[in-house]
Design a protein around this motif. Structure first.
Motif: not given
Length: 423
Positions: A190-205
């Motif tokens: 669950g942590l990976v799933l949720v935080i991916s929606y913040k980290l992936i957009p942040m890191f790929v702009l």
């Protein structure tokens, strides 16, 4: 006078991350002895329990604490978390985990229960400070709201572990499997799933993409929750309930993959840096191994869960953390050492701070070790060749992690000592 940075202290997160990497080395090294046991289906030997909890609580959870310390204020525009958290929480957490590990090795489950209780209390106090910042967030997105589920599940999985340690006579397969599901899928998955929606957009702009964490979480979390309930149901109820579990988790993971693809397609920067490829690879492994576990669910093969769980952790969760560290550590060093300072103009780009060859070499060596270990569990025997390969896998895991650690530690030398602001 030139404007200088107010970041007078290096972020607490860096201390958590680099300390946690070092704690993982003895666990990786010990897998050489444990792979034959895991091949046979034995995961409850004293050394096995000690190594599993060293890796999960001592290393991976410490990394998660460090990431949450920084992500909550930055991602949700919340007040910074108090710095003193580092000075008391990290040593207490590590000492209590060490007590648990000693208890496992000596088969003294009272010590395991005491250590687990201290972990629970320290985690609760840590989250008190995290949630103080969390509640004051100005950017209250669906990610912000959804993180509550993995937060709560962390306390549940630790409580289940304490129960098993202090009342071992009451431990049933249902209790043990619930402990694994809450920890593995509800918290880590669950942590990976949720935080991916913040980290992936942040890191790929990425901006302007269409993705729905609400939809994904609406399938995934009820599916995992139903699976935990199903563990306690009579056998005759398995088929219809497991059908519902399969549909919910499958739809949740498919929705997640579709959203990640949409995020990547909407990125503003066409070039994806190597750590993001690493992260995407690890994320794919996490998705595939969860689907694999659902398949094993239908076969009712208790021994069959060992290989996908090994891959979920060793080729999924750990490499994902290693990948994100390559973005987080240089960002935090830049903020501390160069942000708003006159020498900022001559500073290297954040993506260039981690030396690429050592970092990628370390990552590849580690992943190769995990793949060799998985092959050992899947097809290995007691023959001398496989025993040698078991230890070769352990060496690659440890060496790869160490090389990556050196690459990240090098980031902290860039620019030399930070000048005093009053100079």
């Amino acid at each position: 006078m030139a404007e200088t940075s107010t970041k007078k202290h290096l972020s607490v997160t860096v201390f958590y991350l680099l300390t946690a990497m070092g704690i993982g080395w003895p666990a990786f090294a010990a897998t050489g002895h444990l792979l034959p046991l895991w091949r046979s289906g034995d995961t409850l030997a004293p050394l096995s329990l000690a190594v599993i909890h060293t890796l999960i609580l001592g290393s991976m959870l410490t990394i998660a604490f460090g990431v949450l310390y920084q992500i909550v204020p930055i991602a949700f525009q919340a007040p910074p978390v108090a710095r003193h958290v580092l000075w008391w929480h990290l040593p207490i957490h590590l000492a209590s985990v060490a007590l648990m590990i000693a208890g496992f090795l000596l088969s003294d489950f009272v010590d395991v229960g005491i250590g687990g209780t201290i972990v629970l209390m320290a985690t609760g106090t840590y989250f008190y400070f995290i949630l103080k910042s969390y509640r004051k967030a100005r950017n209250r997105t669906v990610v912000h709201r959804s993180l509550i589920i993995p937060f709560a599940s962390l306390f549940l999985v630790v409580a289940l572990g304490i129960f098993q340690a202090l009342w071992p006579q009451s431990v049933t397969p249902e209790v043990l499997f619930s402990h694994m599901l809450v920890g593995g899928l509800l918290f880590w998955g669950g942590l990976v799933l949720v935080i991916s929606y913040k980290l992936i957009p942040m890191f790929v702009l990425s901006h302007g993409y269409k993705a729905s964490l609400t939809r994904t979480a609406g399938f995934y979390f009820p599916g995992v929750g139903l699976w935990i309930v199903a563990v306690w149901l009579p056998k005759q109820a398995f088929t219809p309930v497991y059908m519902a579990i399969t549909i919910l988790i499958l739809f949740g993971l498919v929705s997640f993959v579709m959203d990640v693809i949409a995020i990547l397609r909407a990125r503003k920067r066409k070039r994806i840096v190597a750590p993001l490829y690493d992260a995407l690879f690890a994320t794919l492994i996490i998705v595939v191994t969860q689907l694999w576990l659902i398949g094993v669910l239908w076969t009712d093969d208790g021994k069959g869960v060992i290989l996908p769980i090994y891959l979920f952790v060793m080729l999924g969760l750990v490499p994902l953390m290693f990948a994100y560290m390559q973005k987080i550590v240089p960002f935090l060093w830049f903020e501390y050492r160069f942000s708003k300072r006159p020498e900022r103009k001559t500073a290297p780009l954040i993506d260039d701070m981690v030396p690429k060859v050592p970092a990628q070499t370390g990552f590849i060596v580690y992943c190769t070790g995990a793949i060799v270990g998985a092959a050992s569990i899947a097809v290995g025997t007691s023959a001398l060749t496989w025993i040698v390969l078991d230890w070769f896998s352990a060496f690659l895991l440890t060496a790869g992690s160490f090389v990556l650690f050196l690459a990240l530690q090098h980031v902290l030398t860039i620019g030399g000592r930070r000048p005093d602001d009053d100079e």
